[in-house]
Design an enzyme around this catalytic site. Structure first.
Site, PDB file in Angstrom:
ATOM      1  N   LYS A  14       0.826  -1.225   0.000  1.00 45.66           N
ATOM      2  CA  LYS A  14       0.000   0.000   0.000  1.00 45.66           C
ATOM      3  C   LYS A  14       0.855   1.268   0.000  1.00 45.66           C
ATOM      4  CE  LYS A  14      -2.483  -0.474   3.721  1.00 45.66           C
ATOM      5  NZ  LYS A  14      -2.140  -1.759   4.311  1.00 45.66           N
ATOM      6  N   ARG A  89     -10.587   0.770   8.414  1.00 52.31           N
ATOM      7  CA  ARG A  89     -10.066  -0.562   8.734  1.00 52.31           C
ATOM      8  C   ARG A  89     -11.094  -1.385   9.514  1.00 52.31           C
ATOM      9  NH1 ARG A  89      -4.322   1.154   8.821  1.00 52.31           N
ATOM     10  NH2 ARG A  89      -2.923  -0.614   8.998  1.00 52.31           N
ATOM     11  N   ARG A 128      11.143  -4.937   6.090  1.00 49.94           N
ATOM     12  CA  ARG A 128      10.849  -3.552   5.706  1.00 49.94           C
ATOM     13  C   ARG A 128      11.652  -2.549   6.537  1.00 49.94           C
ATOM     14  NH1 ARG A 128       4.715  -1.566   5.228  1.00 49.94           N
ATOM     15  NH2 ARG A 128       4.556  -1.847   7.474  1.00 49.94           N
ATOM     16  N   ARG A 161      10.149  -0.074  11.788  1.00 49.94           N
ATOM     17  CA  ARG A 161       9.040   0.369  12.622  1.00 49.94           C
ATOM     18  C   ARG A 161       8.872  -0.578  13.809  1.00 49.94           C
ATOM     19  NH1 ARG A 161       4.130   1.310   8.509  1.00 49.94           N
ATOM     20  NH2 ARG A 161       3.095   0.176  10.160  1.00 49.94           N
ATOM     21  N   ARG A 172      -1.317  -7.736  14.142  1.00 51.96           N
ATOM     22  CA  ARG A 172      -1.831  -6.902  13.041  1.00 51.96           C
ATOM     23  C   ARG A 172      -2.533  -7.747  11.977  1.00 51.96           C
ATOM     24  NH1 ARG A 172       3.301  -3.972  11.137  1.00 51.96           N
ATOM     25  NH2 ARG A 172       2.016  -2.873   9.638  1.00 51.96           N
TER      26      ARG A 172
END
Ligand code: AMP
Length: 217
Positions: A14, A89, A128, A161, A172
């Site tokens: 995204k 969400r 990431r 992160r 998540r």
């Protein structure tokens, strides 16, 4: 009118697509995740509240998130289109958004849903890295920066992160499955949904997004 929602599980790509869309179409990027991270960095009360959920991988309560989006979406720069990234969400968020977009006469024109399987998402998320300054996304294997640890765009420092650890990611993905997946039906019922396979490569995903935008513009 490009009043767009960008959806998909964490790691589907995204953020990368959002960057390409805003560069190509010049519409404001409304990322609730980015807004929360900014509030956390600025140590505002909303930021402190949000951090207690985000660091565990949990969703921030609906009323806090909805209030944030309401304020942002009502600003003048959203009159010519916007890209919602990471919102809604949950079903209550989608219902609140539907009500708000009616009130301000800025109806959603398309929902882009980028899909990917769980094992791929885990690999993508744990590798990431993001820029501390501008938020640009990188990956230790698939999207390496030119200089290790340094952002290609602004020279900022790259970091992982807090919620990109395996532990937070499990929470998540669970939140995604239980709270966010029902939105697929919500938007399919409204004839707004466009599913795109997130594994066909970022340029191919972007091309399909552009084709959809050309049709609805
Ligand atoms: P993101 O950068 O979109 O992955 O968002 C990072 C984190 O911010 C999420 O894991 C949630 O904890 C929180 N967050 C972002 N958007 C929302 C939302 N629409 N509703 C609730 N929590 C959110």
């Amino acid at each position: 009118m490009l009043n767009i929602i960008l959806m998909g599980p964490p790691g589907a790509g995204k953020g990368t697509q959002a960057k390409k869309i805003i560069a190509a179409y010049g519409i404001p990027h409304i990322s609730t995740g980015d807004m929360f991270r900014e509030a956390i960095a600025a140590k505002t009360p909303t930021g402190e509240l949000a951090a207690s959920y985000i660091n565990k991988g949990m969703l921030v309560p609906d009323e806090v998130t909805i209030a944030l989006v309401k304020e942002r979406l009502s600003k003048d720069d959203c009159a010519k289109g916007f890209l919602l990234d990471g919102f809604p969400r949950t079903i209550p968020q989608a219902e609140a958004l539907e009500k708000l977009t009616k009130e301000i006469n800025r109806p959603i024109s398309a929902v882009i849903n980028i899909t990917a399987e769980k094992d791929v998402l885990v690999k993508r998320i744990t590798g990431r890295r993001v820029c501390k300054s501008c938020g640009a996304p990188f990956h230790i294997e698939t999207l390496k920066p030119k200089v290790e640890g340094v952002c290609d765009y602004c020279g900022g420092e790259l970091m992982q992160r807090k919620d990109d650890t395996l532990e937070s990611l499990a929470v998540r993905l669970d939140a995604y499955e239980h709270q966010t997946l029902p939105l697929v039906k919500f938007y399919a019922d409204r004839n707004l949904l466009h599913d795109i396979d997130g594994l066909i490569g970022l340029e191919n995903v972007f091309k399909i997004i552009c084709d959809i935008f050309e049709r609805i513009k």
